[in-house]
Design a protein around this motif. Structure first.
Motif, PDB file in Angstrom:
ATOM      1  N   TRP A   1       0.828  -1.201   0.000  1.00  0.00           N
ATOM      2  CA  TRP A   1       0.000   0.000   0.000  1.00  0.00           C
ATOM      3  C   TRP A   1       0.868   1.257   0.000  1.00  0.00           C
ATOM      4  O   TRP A   1       0.576   2.233  -0.708  1.00  0.00           O
ATOM      5  N   GLN A   2       1.940   1.225   0.768  1.00  0.00           N
ATOM      6  CA  GLN A   2       2.877   2.353   0.781  1.00  0.00           C
ATOM      7  C   GLN A   2       3.461   2.596  -0.600  1.00  0.00           C
ATOM      8  O   GLN A   2       3.574   3.733  -1.051  1.00  0.00           O
ATOM      9  N   GLU A   3       3.812   1.539  -1.289  1.00  0.00           N
ATOM     10  CA  GLU A   3       4.377   1.666  -2.633  1.00  0.00           C
ATOM     11  C   GLU A   3       3.339   2.226  -3.596  1.00  0.00           C
ATOM     12  O   GLU A   3       3.669   3.041  -4.475  1.00  0.00           O
ATOM     13  N   LYS A   4       2.101   1.804  -3.451  1.00  0.00           N
ATOM     14  CA  LYS A   4       1.032   2.314  -4.312  1.00  0.00           C
ATOM     15  C   LYS A   4       0.850   3.814  -4.100  1.00  0.00           C
ATOM     16  O   LYS A   4       0.705   4.582  -5.067  1.00  0.00           O
ATOM     17  N   LEU A   5       0.873   4.238  -2.838  1.00  0.00           N
ATOM     18  CA  LEU A   5       0.746   5.658  -2.543  1.00  0.00           C
ATOM     19  C   LEU A   5       1.931   6.442  -3.086  1.00  0.00           C
ATOM     20  O   LEU A   5       1.775   7.556  -3.605  1.00  0.00           O
ATOM     21  N   ARG A   6       3.130   5.873  -2.963  1.00  0.00           N
ATOM     22  CA  ARG A   6       4.325   6.559  -3.468  1.00  0.00           C
ATOM     23  C   ARG A   6       4.237   6.745  -4.976  1.00  0.00           C
ATOM     24  O   ARG A   6       4.551   7.826  -5.496  1.00  0.00           O
TER      25      ARG A   6
END
Length: 210
Positions: A105-110
């Motif tokens: 999820w963090q990577e998607k937001l980034r």
């Protein structure tokens, strides 16, 4: 481990006998000279081994009972090496799964931030920098983090008359008495929504006045 959860006792065959011995030994006065060796045993054997022997966490000698300490000594002397309880292995697997989901999820937001910033920057006619707010945090899908603002390197304007002084975040009004405290320029994408929206709308103040 969930709050209030009481771990079940270990199930390795030697546990009951070793526990009985440990209780008899622990009933005697404690020999202070034995304490450093017990602490060293905990360090040498490691967290997982101590957990498997005791059936619960062992962060250090001061955090366990005298019976537990003697049980570790007896298990070490007997060469006992029990497996970790299945409930703990299941709990660790669940934690790892959640961590992987959070990382995805963090990577998607980034990536979303990168794409939005790239699009905004492509339409910006002047040089800008991204600077992080150093005295404020907000809660997002990534936990508590600092907003990254867009800062023009020259005086700029947007619309008919809104001014954006050099060195100030685009989301600030020029008349704001106390400017945001911003850090050094970073290569990370801007995350302030208002700054990102304003980026393709600004132009150099000198050009606008000509």
């Amino acid at each position: 481990m969930k709050f209030g959860f009481v771990p079940p006792p270990p199930t390795y065959p030697e546990y009951a006998d070793l526990l009985a011995q440990a209780r008899r030994i622990a009933a005697r006065p404690v020999d202070p000279s034995s304490l450093p060796r017990k602490q060293e045993l905990i360090r040498e054997r490691g967290y997982d081994w101590c957990f498997a022997v005791l059936g619960h966490s062992c962060p250090g000698l001061r955090y366990i009972s005298c019976v537990d300490a003697e049980l570790l000594v007896l298990a070490d002397a007997a060469g006992i090496d029990p497996p970790l309880p299945q409930w703990l292995l299941d709990e660790r697997a669940e934690t790892e799964r959640r961590n992987e989901e959070a990382a995805a999820w963090q990577e998607k937001l980034r990536q979303r931030d990168e794409e939005a910033w790239k699009t905004a920057l492509a339409g910006c006619p002047i040089q800008v920098e991204v600077r992080e707010n150093t005295n404020s945090r907000f809660r997002s899908g990534r936990g508590r983090e600092a907003l990254r603002h867009v800062v023009p390197t020259v005086d700029a304007v947007s619309g008919r008359r809104r001014r954006h002084p050099a060195g100030r975040a685009l989301c600030e009004t020029a008349s704001r008495a106390k400017p945001l405290r911003l850090g050094d320029p970073t290569s990370d994408p801007a995350t302030c929504v208002n700054c990102v929206k304003a980026t393709p709308l600004i132009r150099a103040a000198a050009t606008a006045a000509a």
